[in-house]
Design an enzyme around this catalytic site. Sequence first.
Site, PDB file in Angstrom:
ATOM      1  N   HIS A 123       0.252  -0.983  -0.117  1.00 43.79           N
ATOM      2  CA  HIS A 123      -0.226   0.098  -0.428  1.00 43.79           C
ATOM      3  C   HIS A 123       1.154   1.336  -0.197  1.00 43.79           C
ATOM      4  O   HIS A 123       1.846   1.260  -0.078  1.00 43.79           O
ATOM      5  CB  HIS A 123      -1.082  -0.311   1.109  1.00 43.79           C
ATOM      6  CG  HIS A 123      -1.944   1.253   1.332  1.00 43.79           C
ATOM      7  ND1 HIS A 123      -1.365   2.524   1.871  1.00 43.79           N
ATOM      8  CD2 HIS A 123      -3.263   1.260   0.862  1.00 43.79           C
ATOM      9  CE1 HIS A 123      -2.969   3.400   2.323  1.00 43.79           C
ATOM     10  NE2 HIS A 123      -2.996   2.395   1.838  1.00 43.79           N
ATOM     11  N   ASP A 200       3.296  -4.129   7.973  1.00 48.43           N
ATOM     12  CA  ASP A 200       1.743  -3.330   7.910  1.00 48.43           C
ATOM     13  C   ASP A 200       0.867  -4.767   8.610  1.00 48.43           C
ATOM     14  O   ASP A 200       0.716  -5.503   7.027  1.00 48.43           O
ATOM     15  CB  ASP A 200       2.064  -3.071   6.959  1.00 48.43           C
ATOM     16  CG  ASP A 200       1.165  -2.295   5.999  1.00 48.43           C
ATOM     17  OD1 ASP A 200      -0.544  -1.791   7.008  1.00 48.43           O
ATOM     18  OD2 ASP A 200       1.002  -1.413   5.299  1.00 48.43           O
ATOM     19  N   GLN A 203      -4.186  -5.434   6.886  1.00 48.57           N
ATOM     20  CA  GLN A 203      -5.043  -5.768   6.803  1.00 48.57           C
ATOM     21  C   GLN A 203      -4.652  -7.327   7.024  1.00 48.57           C
ATOM     22  O   GLN A 203      -5.585  -8.156   7.106  1.00 48.57           O
ATOM     23  CB  GLN A 203      -5.293  -6.073   5.170  1.00 48.57           C
ATOM     24  CG  GLN A 203      -5.101  -4.756   4.279  1.00 48.57           C
ATOM     25  CD  GLN A 203      -6.959  -3.942   4.224  1.00 48.57           C
ATOM     26  OE1 GLN A 203      -7.603  -5.541   4.965  1.00 48.57           O
ATOM     27  NE2 GLN A 203      -6.591  -3.256   3.739  1.00 48.57           N
ATOM     28  N   LYS A 226     -10.413  -0.439  10.573  1.00 51.09           N
ATOM     29  CA  LYS A 226      -9.825  -1.853  10.053  1.00 51.09           C
ATOM     30  C   LYS A 226     -10.550  -3.302  10.777  1.00 51.09           C
ATOM     31  O   LYS A 226     -10.244  -4.824  10.731  1.00 51.09           O
ATOM     32  CB  LYS A 226      -8.772  -2.094   9.161  1.00 51.09           C
ATOM     33  CG  LYS A 226      -8.630  -0.825   8.131  1.00 51.09           C
ATOM     34  CD  LYS A 226      -7.724  -1.193   6.991  1.00 51.09           C
ATOM     35  CE  LYS A 226      -7.453  -0.361   6.359  1.00 51.09           C
ATOM     36  NZ  LYS A 226      -7.813   0.368   5.714  1.00 51.09           N
ATOM     37  N   CYS A 364      -4.896   2.385  -3.672  1.00 50.71           N
ATOM     38  CA  CYS A 364      -3.578   3.193  -3.236  1.00 50.71           C
ATOM     39  C   CYS A 364      -2.475   2.397  -3.275  1.00 50.71           C
ATOM     40  O   CYS A 364      -2.551   1.665  -2.291  1.00 50.71           O
ATOM     41  CB  CYS A 364      -3.973   3.394  -0.613  1.00 50.71           C
ATOM     42  SG  CYS A 364      -5.225   4.222  -1.203  1.00 50.71           S
TER      43      CYS A 364
HETATM   44  N1  PMP Z   1      -1.924  -1.057   4.684  1.00 49.26           N
HETATM   45  C1  PMP Z   1      -2.449  -1.209   3.741  1.00 49.26           C
HETATM   46  C2  PMP Z   1      -1.895  -2.711   3.343  1.00 49.26           C
HETATM   47  C3  PMP Z   1      -3.716  -1.052   3.803  1.00 49.26           C
HETATM   48  O1  PMP Z   1      -4.335  -1.821   3.206  1.00 49.26           O
HETATM   49  C4  PMP Z   1      -4.131   0.272   4.049  1.00 49.26           C
HETATM   50  C5  PMP Z   1      -5.392   1.565   4.166  1.00 49.26           C
HETATM   51  N2  PMP Z   1      -6.254   0.762   2.832  1.00 49.26           N
HETATM   52  C6  PMP Z   1      -2.785   1.054   4.701  1.00 49.26           C
HETATM   53  C7  PMP Z   1      -1.984   0.433   4.787  1.00 49.26           C
HETATM   54  C8  PMP Z   1      -2.962   2.519   5.497  1.00 49.26           C
HETATM   55  O2  PMP Z   1      -3.958   2.397   6.812  1.00 49.26           O
HETATM   56  P1  PMP Z   1      -4.890   3.652   7.499  1.00 49.26           P
HETATM   57  O3  PMP Z   1      -5.449   4.375   6.295  1.00 49.26           O
HETATM   58  O4  PMP Z   1      -5.683   3.368   8.452  1.00 49.26           O
HETATM   59  O5  PMP Z   1      -3.715   4.293   8.177  1.00 49.26           O
END
Ligand code: PMP
Length: 405
Positions: A123, A200, A203, A226, A364
């Site tokens: 991401h 990270d 997910q 999430k 993203c």
């Molecule tokens: N890493 C991953 C794999 C994600 O899916 C996301 C959110 N889509 C993020 C980081 C960022 O998370 P947040 O916007 O809650 O900070």
Amino acid sequence: MSFDPLKIRKDFPILDQKVNGKSLVYLDNAATSQRPVQVVERMNEFSLITNGNIHRATHTFANKTTEAFEQAREIIRSYLNATESAEVIFTSGTTESINLVAHSFGDAFIHEGDEVIVTEMEHHANIVPWQMMCERKGAKLKVIPFNEKGELSIDTLDSLITGKTKIIAVTHVSNVLGTVNPVATIIEKAHLKNIPVLIDGAQGAPHFQIDVQTLDCDFYAFSGHKLYGPTGSGVLYGKRKWLDQMPPFLGGGEMIDRVTFGKTTFNEIPYKFEAGTPNYVGAIGLAAAISYLESLDHTLVLKHEQNLLQFASEKLKTINGLTIYGEANEKAGVLSFNIEGIHPFDLGTLLDQLGIAVRTGRLCADPIMDHFEVENMVRSSFAFYNTMEEVEVFYQALIRLKAMF
Ligand code: PMP
């Protein structure tokens, strides 16, 4: 024994609604999951009954809130099986957690000519902070590629790691491909060379119960929203041995020991990394979400989520002209695709007309779009409160829309 999502859906009244005249089918859980009433009620307690700023005053409200905030840290410590609660830092979410490490670890340990390894399936939140840090420091970003199934080419890691490698940052579960990465193997390989690993877990945490000691990760980042918790809440787990050596990320109240105009000394961890008034109501809500998850049978929950994913994959594969992105052997919660001849945005809008919420766009993850040479995708993502019937409704809707085009 199996998991009955209908029983727990009463805890998620938001799901029991009509959207555009149709029963809501919420399949955008990877973007944000819904919150059970237990979380909302716990947070309301601190907004409606006993709100006081933490760690500052001696009055009853402040004491109660401080106690709940530190209790929340302990609930999360125990859930992650961290050695001590000081290793649990409250942040606004995964993005802030990763930025904190990229900044502070980068400041302490990364110098000109050093290297940082990420993967092709990250991401943007696990690419851009590293890239910004590398630019500041004159360091180099290296990338583990993924193969046609959407699995990391782990064998390339041995050649990517050099004497200059300072940290490896990898996603636990891809938010586009659904791939569950072999993070334990990566950590093992990295540790042979004394290289720390950041996971990270944005997910990963929603699907897997994480034991940071067994995994032996150096950092694990995740978001509350999430994980059935509130927005603006999140966690950075970090091993004390690193956190102690890292300089603060943000400066301000609470992160200090003593301030003079000549010199400031800093507080201990975790407070060193929690400048200003934190989102304590969010942290308390996140702990309530974790307590809620702990009240469920995790093995059954995971099995149900896997059944949903498998059923959806089997159904969608029967649709002519539909391409699934990511066919890893181990996947969790996410199914991304395109249907030939239908723009993903049209598909998303028309599904919404049928009450079905999915995500569309670049998710993203520009490098994944580039890998598959597509501009956008449609992503469905599943949580334990989804039902097989909802997957069937989703499949029937796709058939109907495909026929329309
Ligand atoms: N890493 C991953 C794999 C994600 O899916 C996301 C959110 N889509 C993020 C980081 C960022 O998370 P947040 O916007 O809650 O900070």
